[in-house]
Design an enzyme around this catalytic site. Structure first.
Site, PDB file in Angstrom:
ATOM      1  N   LYS A  51       0.854  -1.188   0.000  1.00  0.00           N
ATOM      2  CA  LYS A  51       0.000   0.000   0.000  1.00  0.00           C
ATOM      3  C   LYS A  51       0.888   1.235   0.000  1.00  0.00           C
ATOM      4  O   LYS A  51       1.997   1.202   0.519  1.00  0.00           O
ATOM      5  CB  LYS A  51      -0.875   0.019   1.264  1.00  0.00           C
ATOM      6  CG  LYS A  51      -1.931  -1.065   1.331  1.00  0.00           C
ATOM      7  CD  LYS A  51      -3.203  -0.609   0.604  1.00  0.00           C
ATOM      8  CE  LYS A  51      -4.257  -1.695   0.584  1.00  0.00           C
ATOM      9  NZ  LYS A  51      -4.693  -2.051   1.930  1.00  0.00           N
ATOM     10  N   HIS A  91       1.488   6.971   2.905  1.00  0.00           N
ATOM     11  CA  HIS A  91       0.908   8.308   2.803  1.00  0.00           C
ATOM     12  C   HIS A  91       1.231   9.183   4.011  1.00  0.00           C
ATOM     13  O   HIS A  91       1.942   8.766   4.925  1.00  0.00           O
ATOM     14  CB  HIS A  91      -0.597   8.217   2.552  1.00  0.00           C
ATOM     15  CG  HIS A  91      -1.339   7.461   3.626  1.00  0.00           C
ATOM     16  ND1 HIS A  91      -1.535   7.969   4.880  1.00  0.00           N
ATOM     17  CD2 HIS A  91      -1.923   6.239   3.611  1.00  0.00           C
ATOM     18  CE1 HIS A  91      -2.215   7.101   5.597  1.00  0.00           C
ATOM     19  NE2 HIS A  91      -2.456   6.028   4.858  1.00  0.00           N
ATOM     20  N   HIS A 148       0.876   7.790   7.576  1.00  0.00           N
ATOM     21  CA  HIS A 148       1.974   6.957   8.074  1.00  0.00           C
ATOM     22  C   HIS A 148       3.151   7.809   8.516  1.00  0.00           C
ATOM     23  O   HIS A 148       3.917   7.425   9.386  1.00  0.00           O
ATOM     24  CB  HIS A 148       2.457   5.989   6.982  1.00  0.00           C
ATOM     25  CG  HIS A 148       1.426   4.998   6.562  1.00  0.00           C
ATOM     26  ND1 HIS A 148       0.965   4.925   5.278  1.00  0.00           N
ATOM     27  CD2 HIS A 148       0.748   4.078   7.263  1.00  0.00           C
ATOM     28  CE1 HIS A 148       0.051   3.980   5.200  1.00  0.00           C
ATOM     29  NE2 HIS A 148      -0.106   3.455   6.395  1.00  0.00           N
TER      30      HIS A 148
HETATM   31  N1  ARG Z   1      -0.635  -1.537   9.881  1.00  0.00           N
HETATM   32  C1  ARG Z   1      -1.613  -0.823  10.621  1.00  0.00           C
HETATM   33  C2  ARG Z   1      -2.223   0.290   9.781  1.00  0.00           C
HETATM   34  O1  ARG Z   1      -1.602   0.789   8.871  1.00  0.00           O
HETATM   35  C3  ARG Z   1      -1.065  -0.224  11.869  1.00  0.00           C
HETATM   36  C4  ARG Z   1      -0.479  -1.200  12.843  1.00  0.00           C
HETATM   37  C5  ARG Z   1      -0.524  -0.685  14.220  1.00  0.00           C
HETATM   38  N2  ARG Z   1       0.119  -1.517  15.166  1.00  0.00           N
HETATM   39  C6  ARG Z   1      -0.398  -2.572  15.776  1.00  0.00           C
HETATM   40  N3  ARG Z   1       0.336  -3.233  16.622  1.00  0.00           N
HETATM   41  N4  ARG Z   1      -1.633  -2.949  15.543  1.00  0.00           N
HETATM   42  O2  ARG Z   1      -3.340   0.681  10.056  1.00  0.00           O
END
Ligand code: ARG
Length: 575
Positions: free
Chosen positions: A125, A128, A131
């Protein structure tokens, strides 16, 4: 000497409160004429059965609080403490200039492990501007904890697992283009992912195929695993380019996939403790007593989900790092998810759940900014950085022309990259993290505003004063006692704001709010510029005062660069 601590020690002998509590109660008064610290007497009213102003008067009359350095006066319910200006100046400057690893460094965290989980983008993905928020905040928090002596483990919990990878595998086999994938992997993966969702509406067999592929991936079938691994590796190459530009590093990339084989043990544990309930075919943990919806652990087809991987991750982290703190820098919309995860652990009897913390942040918005976005509505971090650097470059070139400075193209590029990226980073960390951020070029690149360019410019200009002093053969560094001459209103205000800098770093860590630091260095820069605009330095006749002011300039440089470094921003020596 730590003045605040010394006041706390003396006060605690009089009041009977502990030194720690007294230290915490000491405030910084809102105005300079109210002294350097203030002790509010309200807490003592109950035990002493007296009105706070009377208590304050009694305390302020105590001679043990006063000497050549400290003065105490009561104002209403407060005891205000005044530190002798000369003493504060020489002490502060000496401490700043002799602190090898930074004026704010401490051993507060010695022997303690802090996990900072941040960035955690989803594989395949686009990366953006949202992030970027977690990446920049998390990077800053890691630096802050490290400065305070904690052992920091920086984790990137990559979104590299889940049903969407079943979809990608199906989509790639049907419509994937090898050349495009090699050229610009994320764009190609996004293209087929979007196509999958369009086609899926009319073709339920696609849904089925994706489910099967994810199941195969979980079962370790070589072809599916190989494809998934390729998508993951290619995405990481793209992300790492951005991390490099932001000077962000991780100790590991243990993403969601890393925990998938640790889930059966979690399921067994929950089952043994009698916490698993069946609900519409799925295995869930009920969380009514926490006022939360049930947390799904296994879906009806037996596959794992986001939450189960997070539960396994906490247990793994506890076992591997025995953390004192485990913080998650993740957007506010995931607050419920984390409450569920921590509550499941709590319900299962894991005390470490209390040391897990979700550090949330707001949304990213744009004011009058147009991007040639490659992907519809989302703004890619790379585009934001490139635009910021290009715009900064224009300003630098223009300024250099006006001032007649000659710089090589390379030097200009380097300055533009540092200042432009600094401007972006600063916008993310200049306000409380839960507030939404609004980007606007005028604001973020305003060389006079509350911006990184302003701070970096202040630094660079102060450096040039020091360079000039060196060119003129002025050696100010040998006699730091001269700093005791810095007692004017402007010098005092500046020195006080420098002396308060370490406290801002402590507060930033305690609240996971880097803006406590940005606010403090911004105040220091403003106080410096006020001092600078009204005081001569190099062409001063009084040699001693000249040296004292140069010492002050050097201290300001040290603190601005230390503060910016804690935010993840570089300084430049001239601009
Ligand atoms: N990958 C997830 C996202 O982009 C965020 C992960 C956050 N961390 C976790 N331990 N759940 O929404």
């Amino acid at each position: 000497m730590d003045h605040k601590k010394e006041i706390a020690v003396r006060l605690s002998k009089i009041t009977g409160l502990s030194e720690e509590e007294t230290f915490k109660l000491l405030e910084i008064p809102p105005q300079l004429d109210m002294g350097d610290f203030a002790f509010p007497c309200f807490v003592l009213a109950k035990t002493l059965r007296k009105a706070p102003p009377m208590i304050a008067a009694d305390i302020a009359a105590d001679e043990s609080l006063k000497d050549s350095v400290f003065e105490a006066k009561n104002v209403g319910p407060y005891v205000n403490f005044f530190i002798d200006r000369s003493h504060l100046a020489s002490q502060t400057i000496k401490d700043v200039l002799s602190s090898g690893d930074g004026y704010s460094s401490s051993d507060e965290g010695s022997g303690k492990n802090v996990i900072v989980e941040f960035s955690s983008p989803n594989i395949a993905k686009p990366f953006h501007v949202g992030h970027a928020f977690t990446t920049i905040l998390g990077n800053s928090l890691s630096r802050i904890y490290k400065k305070l002596g904690y052992n920091v483990i920086r984790m990137n919990h990559l979104g590299d697992y889940g049903t969407q990878f079943g979809k990608l595998i199906t989509a790639f086999r049907l419509w994937g283009d090898e050349d495009k994938l090699n050229e610009d992997p994320i764009t190609e993966l996004l293209r087929i992912y979007v196509k999958f969702h369009e086609e899926e509406k009319n073709d339920p067999s696609l849904t089925e195929s994706a489910r099967e592929n994810f199941k195969k991936l979980e079962d370790g079938c070589p072809e599916e695993v190989a494809l998934w691994k390729r998508f993951r590796d290619m995405s990481l190459v793209v992300f790492e380019k951005l991390y490099k530009r932001l000077h962000v590093e991780f100790d590991n990339y243990n993403g969601e996939s890393f925990y998938s084989d640790k889930i059966p043990a979690v399921v067994d544990m929950l089952r043994e403790k009698g916490l698993l309930t069946e609900s519409q075919g799925a295995q869930v943990v009920m969380l009514d007593e926490y006022d939360l919806p049930p947390c799904i652990i296994l879906k009806s087809d037996g596959t794992t989900i986001y939450a189960s991987r997070d539960i396994a991750a906490v247990l793994y982290r506890k076992e591997t790092y025995n953390f004192d703190k485990n913080i998650y820098v993740v957007g506010i919309p995931q607050a419920l998810h984390f409450r569920q995860v921590f509550s499941v652990l709590k319900k299962a009897g894991y005390e470490c759940a209390d040391n897990c913390e979700h550090v949330g942040f707001g949304l990213v918005k744009f004011k009058n900014m147009k991007f040639s976005t490659r992907d519809g509505n989302i703004v890619l971090l790379e585009d934001l950085l490139n635009e910021a650097v290009a715009k900064t470059r224009e300003v630098i070139v223009e300024n250099a022309k006006t001032r007649g400075t000659d710089m090589t193209e390379e030097e200009i590029d380097d300055i533009a990259e540092k200042v432009g990226i600094g401007a972006v980073i600063y916008t993310y960390v200049k306000s409380g993290r839960e507030r939404d951020i609004v980007f606007s070029w005028e604001e973020m690149l305003d060389f006079e505003g509350d911006t990184a360019p302003y701070l970096i410019y202040t630094y660079a200009r102060t450096r040039s004063i020091l360079r000039k002093a060196a060119e003129n053969g002025i050696d100010y560094s040998t006699d730091k006692e001269k700093a005791s001459l810095l007692t004017s209103e402007e010098e005092y205000a500046l020195i006080k704001s420098i002396a308060d800098f370490p406290g801002s770093v402590n507060k930033a860590a305690a609240s996971n709010e880097p803006f406590m630091i940005s606010r403090q260095i911004s105040l220091i820069a403003r106080n410096f510029n006020r001092f600078y605009n009204n005081s001569r330095i190099i062409n001063l006749e009084d040699e001693d005062l000249k040296k004292a002011r140069l010492l002050l300039c050097e201290a300001v440089c040290d603190i601005i660069s230390e503060g910016l470094d804690l935010l993840g921003i570089d300084v430049v020596e001239r601009m």
